[in-house]
Write a protein that holds these residues in place. Structure first.
Motif, PDB file in Angstrom:
ATOM      1  N   ARG A 180       0.839  -1.205   0.000  1.00 49.14           N
ATOM      2  CA  ARG A 180       0.000   0.000   0.000  1.00 49.14           C
ATOM      3  C   ARG A 180       0.870   1.250   0.000  1.00 49.14           C
ATOM      4  O   ARG A 180       0.597   2.206  -0.732  1.00 49.14           O
ATOM      5  N   ARG A 181       1.898   1.256   0.811  1.00 45.37           N
ATOM      6  CA  ARG A 181       2.777   2.435   0.877  1.00 45.37           C
ATOM      7  C   ARG A 181       3.494   2.664  -0.440  1.00 45.37           C
ATOM      8  O   ARG A 181       3.856   3.796  -0.765  1.00 45.37           O
ATOM      9  N   LEU A 182       3.724   1.598  -1.194  1.00 45.17           N
ATOM     10  CA  LEU A 182       4.363   1.721  -2.503  1.00 45.17           C
ATOM     11  C   LEU A 182       3.334   1.958  -3.614  1.00 45.17           C
ATOM     12  O   LEU A 182       3.674   1.954  -4.790  1.00 45.17           O
ATOM     13  N   ASP A 183       2.071   2.133  -3.223  1.00 44.44           N
ATOM     14  CA  ASP A 183       0.968   2.384  -4.146  1.00 44.44           C
ATOM     15  C   ASP A 183       0.702   1.199  -5.068  1.00 44.44           C
ATOM     16  O   ASP A 183       0.193   1.367  -6.174  1.00 44.44           O
ATOM     17  N   GLU A 184       1.017   0.014  -4.611  1.00 41.01           N
ATOM     18  CA  GLU A 184       0.680  -1.217  -5.343  1.00 41.01           C
ATOM     19  C   GLU A 184      -0.638  -1.732  -4.779  1.00 41.01           C
ATOM     20  O   GLU A 184      -0.710  -2.783  -4.139  1.00 41.01           O
ATOM     21  N   LEU A 185      -1.678  -0.934  -5.025  1.00 37.90           N
ATOM     22  CA  LEU A 185      -2.962  -1.160  -4.377  1.00 37.90           C
ATOM     23  C   LEU A 185      -3.652  -2.439  -4.818  1.00 37.90           C
ATOM     24  O   LEU A 185      -4.316  -3.095  -4.005  1.00 37.90           O
ATOM     25  N   ASP A 186      -3.530  -2.810  -6.080  1.00 35.24           N
ATOM     26  CA  ASP A 186      -4.203  -4.021  -6.550  1.00 35.24           C
ATOM     27  C   ASP A 186      -3.645  -5.262  -5.854  1.00 35.24           C
ATOM     28  O   ASP A 186      -4.404  -6.117  -5.400  1.00 35.24           O
ATOM     29  N   ARG A 187      -2.328  -5.349  -5.772  1.00 34.42           N
ATOM     30  CA  ARG A 187      -1.710  -6.500  -5.112  1.00 34.42           C
ATOM     31  C   ARG A 187      -2.022  -6.509  -3.612  1.00 34.42           C
ATOM     32  O   ARG A 187      -2.338  -7.556  -3.047  1.00 34.42           O
ATOM     33  N   ALA A 188      -1.961  -5.339  -2.984  1.00 33.46           N
ATOM     34  CA  ALA A 188      -2.295  -5.254  -1.554  1.00 33.46           C
ATOM     35  C   ALA A 188      -3.740  -5.692  -1.336  1.00 33.46           C
ATOM     36  O   ALA A 188      -4.038  -6.452  -0.404  1.00 33.46           O
ATOM     37  N   ARG A 189      -4.621  -5.248  -2.201  1.00 36.94           N
ATOM     38  CA  ARG A 189      -6.044  -5.608  -2.092  1.00 36.94           C
ATOM     39  C   ARG A 189      -6.239  -7.114  -2.230  1.00 36.94           C
ATOM     40  O   ARG A 189      -7.007  -7.718  -1.480  1.00 36.94           O
ATOM     41  N   GLU A 190      -5.541  -7.741  -3.163  1.00 34.10           N
ATOM     42  CA  GLU A 190      -5.648  -9.203  -3.334  1.00 34.10           C
ATOM     43  C   GLU A 190      -5.279  -9.934  -2.047  1.00 34.10           C
ATOM     44  O   GLU A 190      -5.976 -10.868  -1.636  1.00 34.10           O
ATOM     45  N   ILE A 191      -4.175  -9.517  -1.447  1.00 32.58           N
ATOM     46  CA  ILE A 191      -3.717 -10.157  -0.210  1.00 32.58           C
ATOM     47  C   ILE A 191      -4.750  -9.959   0.898  1.00 32.58           C
ATOM     48  O   ILE A 191      -5.094 -10.903   1.619  1.00 32.58           O
ATOM     49  N   LEU A 192      -5.255  -8.731   1.025  1.00 36.69           N
ATOM     50  CA  LEU A 192      -6.216  -8.442   2.078  1.00 36.69           C
ATOM     51  C   LEU A 192      -7.540  -9.171   1.860  1.00 36.69           C
ATOM     52  O   LEU A 192      -8.163  -9.632   2.825  1.00 36.69           O
ATOM     53  N   LEU A 193      -7.967  -9.294   0.624  1.00 31.16           N
ATOM     54  CA  LEU A 193      -9.203 -10.040   0.355  1.00 31.16           C
ATOM     55  C   LEU A 193      -9.047 -11.515   0.701  1.00 31.16           C
ATOM     56  O   LEU A 193      -9.986 -12.140   1.203  1.00 31.16           O
ATOM     57  N   GLU A 194      -7.872 -12.056   0.441  1.00 29.72           N
ATOM     58  CA  GLU A 194      -7.613 -13.447   0.830  1.00 29.72           C
ATOM     59  C   GLU A 194      -7.661 -13.583   2.353  1.00 29.72           C
ATOM     60  O   GLU A 194      -8.251 -14.534   2.890  1.00 29.72           O
ATOM     61  N   LEU A 195      -7.064 -12.633   3.053  1.00 26.18           N
ATOM     62  CA  LEU A 195      -7.125 -12.658   4.516  1.00 26.18           C
ATOM     63  C   LEU A 195      -8.572 -12.511   4.999  1.00 26.18           C
ATOM     64  O   LEU A 195      -8.968 -13.147   5.985  1.00 26.18           O
ATOM     65  N   GLN A 196      -9.350 -11.688   4.317  1.00 22.34           N
ATOM     66  CA  GLN A 196     -10.728 -11.468   4.732  1.00 22.34           C
ATOM     67  C   GLN A 196     -11.549 -12.754   4.656  1.00 22.34           C
ATOM     68  O   GLN A 196     -12.457 -12.960   5.458  1.00 22.34           O
TER      69      GLN A 196
END
Length: 108
Positions: free
Chosen positions: A48-64
């Motif tokens: 997220r800090r590197l503005d790689e929002l799509d990849r961060a979102r994928e990881i967070l959705l998997e955690l969700q």
């Protein structure tokens, strides 16, 4: 080093704003500890800090999928949705947070 020691190292890199090194270590730890909430959540934070929002979102959705009621996770997803200019998704995450914690100030 064990998971906890490596997470401390990753946190130190983040604190020192050494994000290039942090993302490398985060990726390595993510592969080594795929079931660790803390590793995956921290790695997503670096992305997220590197503005790689799509990849961060994928990881967070998997955690969700595994932790559907984790408020910090939902807040991160809401913030990503806002950054991606997706107000509907952000609103859905905030509503879920307020359902779980009606007094949550960050979601109000």
């Amino acid at each position: 080093m064990n998971e906890r020691e490596q997470l401390r190292e990753l946190d130190a890199l983040i604190r020192d704003n050494q994000l290039d090194r942090a993302v490398e270590l985060g990726k390595e730890l993510s592969g080594a500890f795929p079931d660790s909430f803390q590793v995956q959540f921290t790695y997503a934070g670096v992305l997220r800090r590197l503005d790689e929002l799509d990849r961060a979102r994928e990881i967070l959705l998997e955690l969700q999928r595994r932790y559907p009621e984790n408020i910090n996770l939902l807040l991160s997803l809401a913030e990503i949705a806002r950054s991606r200019r997706d107000p509907q998704a952000a609103r859905e995450h905030y509503h879920k947070i307020l359902f779980l914690d009606p007094f949550n100030q960050a979601a109000k």
